[in-house]
Design a protein around this motif. Structure first.
Motif, PDB file in Angstrom:
ATOM      1  N   LEU A 141       0.809  -1.214   0.000  1.00  0.00           N
ATOM      2  CA  LEU A 141       0.000   0.000   0.000  1.00  0.00           C
ATOM      3  C   LEU A 141       0.845   1.268   0.000  1.00  0.00           C
ATOM      4  CD1 LEU A 141      -3.007  -1.057   2.180  1.00  0.00           C
ATOM      5  CD2 LEU A 141      -2.974  -0.534  -0.224  1.00  0.00           C
TER       6      LEU A 141
ATOM      7  N   LYS B 221       0.898   3.041  -2.618  1.00  0.00           N
ATOM      8  CA  LYS B 221       0.047   3.884  -3.458  1.00  0.00           C
ATOM      9  C   LYS B 221       0.795   4.593  -4.587  1.00  0.00           C
ATOM     10  CE  LYS B 221      -3.679   3.649  -0.733  1.00  0.00           C
ATOM     11  NZ  LYS B 221      -3.864   4.852   0.093  1.00  0.00           N
TER      12      LYS B 221
ATOM     13  N   GLU C 159      -7.405   2.449  -7.998  1.00  0.00           N
ATOM     14  CA  GLU C 159      -7.492   3.161  -6.735  1.00  0.00           C
ATOM     15  C   GLU C 159      -7.481   2.156  -5.599  1.00  0.00           C
ATOM     16  OE1 GLU C 159      -7.404   6.234  -5.972  1.00  0.00           O
ATOM     17  OE2 GLU C 159      -7.932   7.369  -7.745  1.00  0.00           O
ATOM     18  N   ALA C 160      -7.411   2.668  -4.382  1.00  0.00           N
ATOM     19  CA  ALA C 160      -7.456   1.790  -3.217  1.00  0.00           C
ATOM     20  C   ALA C 160      -8.888   1.720  -2.727  1.00  0.00           C
ATOM     21  CB  ALA C 160      -6.545   2.337  -2.130  1.00  0.00           C
TER      22      ALA C 160
END
Lengths: 428, 176, 763
Positions: C152, C154, C170-171
């Motif tokens: 994560l 990102k 996207e998360a």
């Protein structure tokens, strides 16, 4: 369930038992909107901020930051619009005071917000309420409509130059949105991840404009501060913690409820054993979490005979913190290992997942707790959990990491016997 | 003649676009407009609007997501990333009556287990499951701010406090 | 960042650093290495991985050095027991749920998680619980995904948002259940694969290269992309004579594109070793007959004879020479030398219809570099569609707008996707792009522009105001829609629009990797352009020597042109619509098999390096031409050395004067060609002609309002991209497979004949 003041005249809880307490008529008949009138007709924004500073009012949501100082951080000469956001995302386990404030006396919050908006030059303001409190949003909307109809909200309030709007806004089930920057992220329509500080919300907050985020209880204290003057408010409490605090008492006492105590109330043992009418079923007191789940758990022997004063300094000296005032009382039937496991599961569920230590750490801790609960614990687990907590504390992006670590650290250190009995069962 | 910046819609969407876009009657559209009017940025209305769509359609299904994307000028993935963050927004079908039992500390030490067992045995499902007819779902949720009246549960948005098994029976019986 | 210096103490040593510098960069530049995952230059700050923690005096907690800007007198500790413990703790957390997949994970050997563990991690992993499970799957035909490996950081969501403007990935979810993905699970994006490149772990992987090789088996060669004119630097990974993959990871290459590549650059390489590569020279002895394999000697002799015949019978000018704008500078130079010095024909051209000769003839200032784009203050984009045709330029534009606060003005007939980042979009009627050039310099023609182009006075005023108020660089980019006169005016803009506070930079948007090089070598000097040459086939032109192919777009409406020729010889990689008419086909080597240079749309000359030996019996284009020349009696004397060719280019072409291969060796310091600048000229004549054309024009009043689908150019099936099976899926609309667990190639069959409609741009 009890709602009332002990050891002082009720300020925040002054009107909660009146019939139709949430109506504007009842509010006005009982001193409501007098403070607003005083502010709009005879005070300047700076004077208002000064009164709040003198009152030694500290943020009642849990952080305890001096409110007057927070308000003074808003740059007055900024051309950007300012916002006052009320944090009604009450999700800290054990805390339920804001709920009753909004349910029984919504106009007090409206008046407090209006005074804050005047002091900060804010035109549009929001009450961010947790999604589960939908019925409170409905109550608040009715109250806002009443205020609007009476010229207390909207354009030219009370026929002065001051115009201001307040809107309710719903959350959707995320404890992390109680953190002020995460709240602003959520209010802007994004995932509720906290944001870097600096810049602080007072300088760059909602839509990158100066914003003050205050808890419900903080804002509802403001009308009384104006009415009686900051100094008088402060004198109700202690030098560094002015006024009164609402304590949400739950657990194994005979009379749970919302208690308004003067800051520095003397003392916690009396509070539990007399004011809350003592322990249920004649059981012995074992543990207290005095400030919402994120604070250190206290042993009975840290309270009984120890004269713990109930204010910010007093609780720190006593071995915990005021936090949100979510006062959970546990008797001898509670296994602190289980209670800590329960809270750890809460933090793991609510972790936003942004930063490594909180996201992975709370997940790991829950897995350890579950393994131990199933009988797979080994003595080294206690040190493992303390290490994991040390690795989370101080290294996470926002205070949720610390909040997850503190209950476990304090529980293991103060209730080793409850953990030992689980850990020695493993390896079988 | 182009008067101002030519608004070309819809926004480019890098995902499969759901075939159907939800529609709502005028009163719901008016309610949505009222929410949008509260904020200088339309994106802020995403949560209130999600609740409305969820209320009207049972849960946030693909047509509902399509509607929100169009209404707010956002991408489907933007809607998705926000919806999946919050516990109260459901992107999967959920029972008509969502029974949410608080399991956090104060409720737990005041007898939540007994209440959960009772609810589950009456409905024949475990926490996290729904009944076959789609009428009930049971979830264990975190602190609902009702610790002084523990144990308690929430049915959709309604609080039911100071529970006993008998009270639970009354509540379940009243849900038609 | 200011140039004022302040004092910062790191680990007891004092340093003078620029005020406002980022602490993590300062530490790293001074050899105090600090681990990080989420920090990535020029992307939004995260401070989420918590690896870069340092101790700063007077600050209560450990601080993330990526978010700290240096202040005077700051005292920093980056190495201490406390910090080591924190670093080990963060690694332990990251590895807790991370599966022990290294033996089966493609990232092994170039994985940042592995390396950071070795350098900064602890010796023990105490996590003995069960790891969170997520099944591995595909997110698109190009992107494979194993969510369990995700830390994560990102980076993927940020590059998709900030570089590509797509926000496709996207998360979703919350807490430890957060996963990277997209709504409904299938990515319909531009498939650039940048998310794969920046991913520090094996979470996002190249699905086209899955489980094929280990990075340490590959020899990595730095070269330049063969597709668009941006000239991204890439690392070709090959093994045993086979090009296995193309990456831009910064451990292998650090060019003007960083780790950025587009779908074509990254995934468009399978054509190199494709089975359909022409293996031997082929001769068609009779018109309409079969192609027969021949030896090189036979083929060269045959071609030489035929060309001699053509010259004898119909004159030297009857031989037309066509070069491809994809060829290296060396190949193009030798081919043009063949045309002008040996054959002596005036009829040579590249197969690209978009010529920049009027622009360069009137060039009054330097071309921008891609770095300049990032730091410019105002960008004016007239026509063009960089996000589909020059993706690196589009990425730089997006970052300039987002991180640099640049103003982007787009003037286009189509509402292209970049309009999302624009501060002003001037929506023009079809064919009226020249009107913007008219309106740039003054208001006299405004009434005409309003009437013909369908814009408002306010828009024109706003355009001029933004330009006037620019403090810094003004960058003008343009596509093929502009007329020669408009191009000339644009070339002169550095004289016409610059001021004390404002520098004007120019950035043309040609289509091919060596369009600019072709111009620089002199291919615009031919007597006819490609369309004229094709129209003359069978008339003034009797024989043609084509290196590369003629674009299908040019052959449309001229289908029988090539069949009218007496003789056609083609150097090519594959059989195409051009080779279908060829009398001789000579197998050429691809960009991965030759040494040479390409010149990009900045005018930057970059190396193309041989990664594998020429496949089968193919030869580099320029060596074929040299061999043919030798057969015809002229020794070019390059002796198989591309460097020698380049030396002659540098001696003969003024823009490249002084350049040599050793100077071009370092891709981190790209060298721009030194274009001779035209002096300031009077623009009146050009403006008058533009005005007349506009007056005569009758554009349809209805404007195009549909934004083109992503990939409508990027996924186009051409000669090269046809050889990538995943492109066929994408061209068919990237249909959603039934399950994401297996590659869509095994689930969906696409008709081999699927081609997108031909348009102005071709291969």
């Amino acid at each position: 369930m009890f709602i009332g003041a002990i050891g002082c005249e009720p300020l925040q809880l002054a009107r909660v038992h009146l019939e139709n307490s949430r109506s504007m008529e009842v509010y006005r008949r009982n001193g409501g909107y007098e403070a607003l009138k005083k502010v709009l007709t005879s005070m300047s924004p700076d004077e208002v901020i000064n009164e709040v500073k003198k009152s030694a009012l500290r943020g009642r949501g849990g952080a305890g930051f001096p409110t007057g100082m927070k308000w003074s951080f808003v740059p007055k000469d900024s051309p950007k619009p300012k916002y006052v956001v009320c944090n009604a995302d009450e999700s800290e386990p054990g805390t339920f005071k804001d709920r009753y404030l909004m349910e029984r006396d919504p106009h007090m919050l409206i008046e407090g917000m209006l005074i804050a908006a005047f002091a900060l030059g804010a035109k549009t303001n929001y009450i961010y309420t947790r999604g589960e409190y939908k019925y409170l949003i409905d109550i608040m909307d009715v109250a806002l409509d009443e205020a609007r109809a009476a010229g207390l909200l909207g354009e030219r309030i009370l026929d002065t130059e001051f115009s201001c709007e307040i809107h309710t806004h719903t959350g959707a089930g995320a404890y992390i949105c109680g953190e002020e920057t995460a709240l602003l992220s959520s209010l802007e329509g994004y995932r509720g991840h906290p944001r870097m500080k600096p810049p602080f919300p007072a300088v760059s907050g909602l839509y990158a404009c100066p914003t003050v985020v205050n808890n419900v209880e903080t804002l509802t204290a403001v009308p009384d501060i104006i009415k009686m003057g900051g100094e008088a408010y402060q004198k109700l409490g202690t030098e560094k913690s002015g006024g009164t605090k609402l304590w949400s008492v739950s657990g194994h006492v005979n009379r749970p409820g919302v208690y308004e105590l003067p800051m520095g109330y003397d003392d916690m043992e009396k509070f539990i054993m007399e004011d809350c009418q003592g322990m249920r079923d004649g059981k012995a007191l074992k543990a207290v979490i005095p400030g919402g789940s994120s604070v250190y758990i206290m042993r009975a022997d840290q309270i009984i005979g120890k004269d713990v004063r109930m204010d910010y300094e007093g609780l720190v000296a006593g071995g915990s913190m005021v936090g949100s005032g979510g006062f959970i009382v546990m008797d001898e039937t509670v296994d602190v290992f289980e209670s800590t496991k329960n809270l750890t599961e809460f933090y793991k569920h609510e972790s936003c997942g942004w930063c490594t230590p909180c996201r992975e750490g709370t997940d790991w801790l829950v897995k350890v707790f579950r393994r131990i609960a199933k009988g797979g614990g080994v003595p080294e687990d206690a040190q493992l959990m303390l290490d994991l907590c040390d690795n989370i504390e101080g290294k996470s992006f926002c205070p949720l990491g610390d909040a997850a670590a503190w209950p476990i650290q304090s529980a293991i250190k103060r209730f080793p016997e409850d953990f030992k009995k689980h850990l020695e069962n493993g390896l079988q | 003649m182009s008067e101002q910046l030519t608004q070309i819609k819809p926004l480019y969407q890098p995902v499969d676009i759901p075939a159907e876009i939800a529609t709502f009657p005028p009163e719901i559209e008016a309610e949505i407009d009222r929410h949008l009017a509260k904020y200088p940025s339309s994106r802020s209305a995403i949560l209130p609007l999600m609740f409305i769509v969820q209320r009207e359609r049972g849960y946030l299904d693909p047509p509902g997501v399509a509607y929100l994307a169009q209404r707010l000028g956002l991408r489907y993935t933007d809607i998705w990333e926000v919806a999946t963050f919050y516990s109260m927004i459901h992107t999967e079908p959920i029972g008509r009556y969502h029974i949410q039992i608080c399991k956090t500390l104060s409720c737990k030490i005041m007898g939540e287990q007994k209440i959960t067992d009772h609810v589950c045995s009456r409905l024949g499902i475990k926490p996290g499951e729904s009944t076959a007819d789609g009428k009930f779902s049971v979830s264990l949720v975190e602190c609902l701010g009702s610790c002084g009246t523990a144990p308690m549960l929430q049915v959709n948005f309604d609080y039911h406090e100071n529970l006993t098994p008998e009270k639970v029976d009354k509540i379940l019986d009243s849900l038609t | 960042m200011s140039t004022e210096l302040i004092k910062v103490t790191i680990n007891g040593k004092d340093f003078q650093v620029p005020k406002g510098a980022r602490l993590i960069d300062v530490c790293r530049e001074n050899s105090f290495d600090i681990p990080s995952f989420c920090y990535y230059a020029d992307l939004a700050l995260q401070a989420s991985c918590r690896m870069c923690l340092v101790r700063i005096e007077k600050m209560p907690k450990l601080q993330t050095s990526c978010t700290i800007t240096c202040t005077d007198g700051m005292v920093v500790t980056t190495q201490s027991e406390e910090i080591e413990k924190a670093q080990r703790a963060m690694m332990e957390f990251l590895l807790a749920n991370h599966p022990l997949d290294c033996p089966v994970c493609d990232r092994g050997g170039e994985c940042e998680l592995q390396e950071t563990t070795f350098d900064w991690g602890g010796l023990e992993e105490r996590f003995t619980e069960s790891k969170n499970y997520h099944p591995e799957k595909y997110l698109s035909p190009m992107v494979a995904n194993d969510p369990q490996r995700c830390i994560l950081c990102k980076r993927c969501t940020r590059v998709c948002d900030e570089w590509m403007g797509e926000q496709a990935i996207e998360a979703g979810g919350r807490g430890a259940g957060t996963v990277i993905g997209t709504y409904l699970g299938w990515l319909n994006c531009s498939q650039c694969g940048n998310c794969i490149e920046v991913c520090p772990t094996g979470t996002l992987l190249d699905a086209t290269y899955r489980h094929q090789a280990r990075p340490w088996e590959l020899s990595q060669t730095i070269s330049t992309c063969t597709y668009c004119s941006d000239g991204c630097q890439m690392s070709l990974g090959s093994r045993g004579g086979e090009l296995m993959r193309v990456v831009a990871r910064d451990r292998y290459v650090n060019g003007l594109n960083g780790e950025f590549l587009c779908i074509k650059g990254r995934f468009g390489h399978p054509f190199v070793n494709h089975e359909q590569r022409i293996r031997t020279p082929l001769i068609r002895y009779k018109k309409g007959g079969k192609l027969v394999p021949a030896t090189w000697d036979e083929a060269i002799a045959h071609v030489a004879r035929k060309l001699d015949d053509a010259a004898d019978k119909h004159g030297r000018d009857s031989i037309g020479i066509i070069g491809s704008p994809r060829l290296t500078n060396e190949a193009l130079y030798v081919l043009r030398k063949f045309a002008t010095e040996l054959v002596g024909t005036a009829n040579y051209a590249t197969s690209d219809a978009f010529s920049l000769k009027w622009f360069f003839a009137n060039l009054g200032g330097k071309l921008s570099t891609h770095r300049d784009i990032r730091y410019t203050k105002t960008i004016l984009l007239i026509g063009g569609e960089p996000e589909e045709l020059q993706p690196l330029t589009a990425k730089q534009i997006r970052q300039a707008v987002r991180n640099g606060g640049a103003k982007l003005i787009i003037a286009n007939r189509v509402p292209i996707r970049l309009v999302e980042q624009a501060s002003q979009f001037i929506h023009l009627r079809r064919g009226t792009e020249d009107s913007i050039v008219l309106g740039l310099l003054g208001t006299e023609n405004d009434q005409l522009i309003l009437e013909k182009a369908g814009v408002t006075q306010k828009e024109l005023d706003s355009l001029r105001t933004t330009i006037r108020e620019t403090q810094g660089d003004l960058l003008v980019m343009f596509g093929s829609e502009l007329s020669p006169d408009a191009q000339a005016v644009i070339g002169q803009l550095p004289y016409l629009l610059a001021s004390d506070n404002r520098r004007v930079l120019l950035h043309p948007l040609p289509l091919f990797n060596n369009s600019i090089g072709a111009h620089d070598i002199g291919w615009d000097d031919g007597a006819m352009n490609i369309k004229q040459m094709l129209d003359s086939a069978g008339g003034a032109i009797r024989a043609m020597y084509v290196a590369g192919s003629i674009l299908p777009a040019q052959l449309e409406t001229r289908e029988d042109a090539l069949s009218r020729l007496d003789f056609l010889v083609v150097q090519e990689l594959f059989e195409t619509s051009t080779t279908a008419h060829a009398d001789v086909i000579l197998p050429a080597a691809s960009f991965a098999e030759v040494d040479g240079t390409f010149t990009n749309n900045d005018g930057i000359v970059q190396r193309v390096r041989q990664s594998i030996p020429p496949v089968h019996q193919s030869k580099p284009d320029w060596i074929i031409t040299s061999q043919l020349a030798a057969e015809l009696g002229v020794e070019f004397g390059f002796n198989f050395s591309a460097a020698a060719v380049f030396r002659e280019i540098a001696d003969r072409r003024p823009a490249y004067s002084g350049l040599r291969y050793p100077l071009l060796k370092d891709e981190t310091h790209p060298i721009q060609a030194n274009y001779p600048l035209a002096e300031r000229k009077d623009a009146a004549e050009w403006m008058a002609r533009i005005k007349t054309s506009l007056e005569d024009a009758e554009p349809p009043s209805e404007k195009i309002t549909t934004t083109p689908e992503v990939g409508h150019e990027l996924f186009r099936i051409g000669t090269l991209t046809d050889k990538v099976p995943q492109f066929h899926l994408l061209a068919a609309g990237n249909p959603r497979p039934e399950t994401f667990r297996i590659s869509p190639l095994y689930q969906i069959t696409v008709d081999a004949d699927l081609r997108r409609e031909s348009a102005a741009v071709g291969d």
